[in-house]
Design an enzyme around this catalytic site. Sequence first.
Site, short mmCIF file in Angstrom:
data_model
loop_
_atom_site.label_atom_id
_atom_site.label_comp_id
_atom_site.label_asym_id
_atom_site.label_seq_id
_atom_site.Cartn_x
_atom_site.Cartn_y
_atom_site.Cartn_z
N CYS A 14 0.70 -1.37 0.17
CA CYS A 14 -0.09 0.25 0.04
C CYS A 14 0.98 1.45 0.07
CB CYS A 14 -0.95 -0.01 1.41
SG CYS A 14 -1.71 -1.68 1.63
N ARG A 71 1.03 1.58 -5.86
CA ARG A 71 1.23 1.03 -4.89
C ARG A 71 0.24 -0.02 -4.55
NH1 ARG A 71 5.88 1.77 -2.41
NH2 ARG A 71 5.25 0.41 -0.70
N TRP A 107 -4.00 -2.15 -1.40
CA TRP A 107 -3.54 -3.07 -1.97
C TRP A 107 -3.93 -4.34 -0.92
CZ3 TRP A 107 -0.97 -7.03 -2.78
CH2 TRP A 107 -0.52 -8.23 -4.38
N ASN A 136 1.45 0.14 5.63
CA ASN A 136 1.61 -0.71 4.88
C ASN A 136 2.80 -1.78 5.57
OD1 ASN A 136 2.84 -1.58 2.25
ND2 ASN A 136 4.26 0.08 2.32
N GLY A 137 1.62 -2.85 4.99
CA GLY A 137 2.74 -4.35 5.59
C GLY A 137 1.84 -5.47 6.46
N LYS A 171 5.50 -8.89 -20.35
CA LYS A 171 5.22 -7.93 -20.94
C LYS A 171 3.10 -8.43 -21.22
CE LYS A 171 6.03 -5.66 -19.00
NZ LYS A 171 7.76 -5.15 -17.94
N HIS A 193 8.88 -30.50 -26.69
CA HIS A 193 8.33 -31.89 -25.19
C HIS A 193 7.13 -30.74 -24.80
CE1 HIS A 193 12.30 -32.61 -25.82
NE2 HIS A 193 12.40 -31.53 -25.90
N LYS A 214 2.59 -1.93 -8.07
CA LYS A 214 4.15 -1.97 -8.33
C LYS A 214 5.17 -2.20 -7.90
CE LYS A 214 7.54 0.12 -11.15
NZ LYS A 214 8.02 -0.35 -12.22
#
Length: 609
Positions: free
Chosen positions: A2, A27, A72, A96-97, A486, A505, A604
């Site tokens: 976050c 973030r 997030w 955050n954490g 990407k 394979h 990110k």
Amino acid sequence: MCGIVGYIGDAQAVPILLESLKMLEYRGYDSAGVTVFNGKLETYKIAGRIKDLEAVIPWNMQGSTGIGHTRWATHGKPETRNAHPHLSSDVSVVHNGIIENYMELKERLIGLDYEFKSDTDTEVIAHLLHFNMKCRGQKCLLDGLAETVKELKGSYAIAALCAEEPGLLAFARKDSPLVIGVGKGSNYAASDVTAFLKHTKEVIYINDNEIGLLKPDSIEIFDLEGKQVSRNAEIIEWDLEAAEKAGYEHFMLKEIHEQPTSIQNTFAGKLSELEGTVTLEELYLKPDEIKRLKRATIIACGTSWNAGILGKYIFEKLAGLHTDVETASEFRYSNPVLCGEELTIAITQSGETADTLAAVRSSSSYGCRSIAITNVVGSTITREADSVLYTRAGPEIGVAATKTFTAQLVALYMLAIYLGRIRGVVSANEAKDLIVGIKRLPGQIQKVLNRKDAINECAVQFADKRDYFFIGRYLNYPVALEGALKLKEISYIHAEGYAAGELKHGPLALITDETPVVAIATRGHTYEKILSNIKEVKARNATVIAVADDDDTEIDKYVDVVLRVPSSHELLAPVLSSVVLQLLSYYTALAKDCSIDKPRNLAKSVTVE
Ligand code: AGP
């Protein structure tokens, strides 16, 4: 993962907090909130983006002290009740954490009659802080926070307010980034300097296990024993304009176009083509140590891991150094056989990826020397590793790594030549050729960028496909991996990156006339081999898009579309091919109207496990 912000000063806090949160949206962006002191603490939060939060805050909201958060989700769904700030009576907290022991703390706090309104781990911090301040006799916010963080297990960057102490903003950090912005009559706290760069370039990085207080005109930092820490401010050298879009539709496109400069900046002052040497004064490894090295272990995640695969090939070729590449999240829970004489190389754009940091700590515990390759000055990895080799790519805001990937490749080439020269593996003449080649890359990238219309046309042609394959051999294998990453990341098309020789394979069973195959087929000693692989997929009716050298006319006979790159040294071609694939992904996502800079479910900087 976050973003947190805090402001204390003489201006209105809401616009500053909202602006800062917008800069931190990379973030996390599933919910957001603010608390502002307005005679009492007033909190607004919402599941959604910062613009949604803006809409629910009264336009005339007053108050010059506040904290904010962009989330997030890790614990608890992205719902308004789980958005930060979290409150406990007159205490408000953003975090955050991850608090690993939150269940145990929650049970204890419920036993003390605290009522939980969210499913988050963070809410325990708010209640515990309240409990410590009100019931355990820690009279002030700072002492209460010190007592609180001693009971937390896990990672945190915290900003906290208490209505009874209106002129103060408290903060604490462990294993999550936190930086203070030093203003005039105002101070800032945030997960990243971009949050307050518009207001100040003077910053103080907070270390693990430090807490502190912001007032409008002072900053105090303490260790957990209460001893004051003195630390000078540093000056950030890049400005906000560098972190804004500069006229491009998306940050990703801007960052793709910045590559001639970001690469130039990364090698500036380090290469001598006359002597065939690379100077890396920032490395604290003695020549004797370098000569004695038996093995290197590259640790990274995502795009940085893809760069690591290329690193392995060139360390082995140019430095004669056996190299393993480890996914950080796997490495930390494996049982690595290390004796302390290996070199660990951590590649991390942000310098904050939790898994990479933990893996480096684990390798350091065996006594291994470490080098970090990172783009963010002052990030946590720079304090964990013995030496730091910076990529000088400038801030990267788009979630998809582009310019930092190619800058990582250049850093790896330089490191490989440097080690190889000392170890006597690469000759001065070979090194000169490579150095000349590296110096030509910015101009060659510009040529690729100038061909973006052809790449756009190709992207649009296949944008409706459900599956894509990217194939390459040797150094083009990591290019294929990165091309696929990407594409899936920003266009949501399923894409597989494969070592071309592996197709037969298993994956060949998936190839049909509906599967575009991108073959990275620049010239080199595996060129003939990739031509065979192209023929294999053509025989299964695939449409083949080749990335090939300008002067390669043979390839046209075998494929449907050719995207060209200027001819270069075989070892360096991956840089140019990667730019083609970045543009291919970008234009595919654009054609599909995807959220390019902020793809769904991603952030990110992945600062949680
Ligand atoms: C790539 O586009 C992604 N953003 C992601 O894979 C990223 O490379 C990964 O999370 C590692 O990040 P780092 O380089 O900051 O450690």
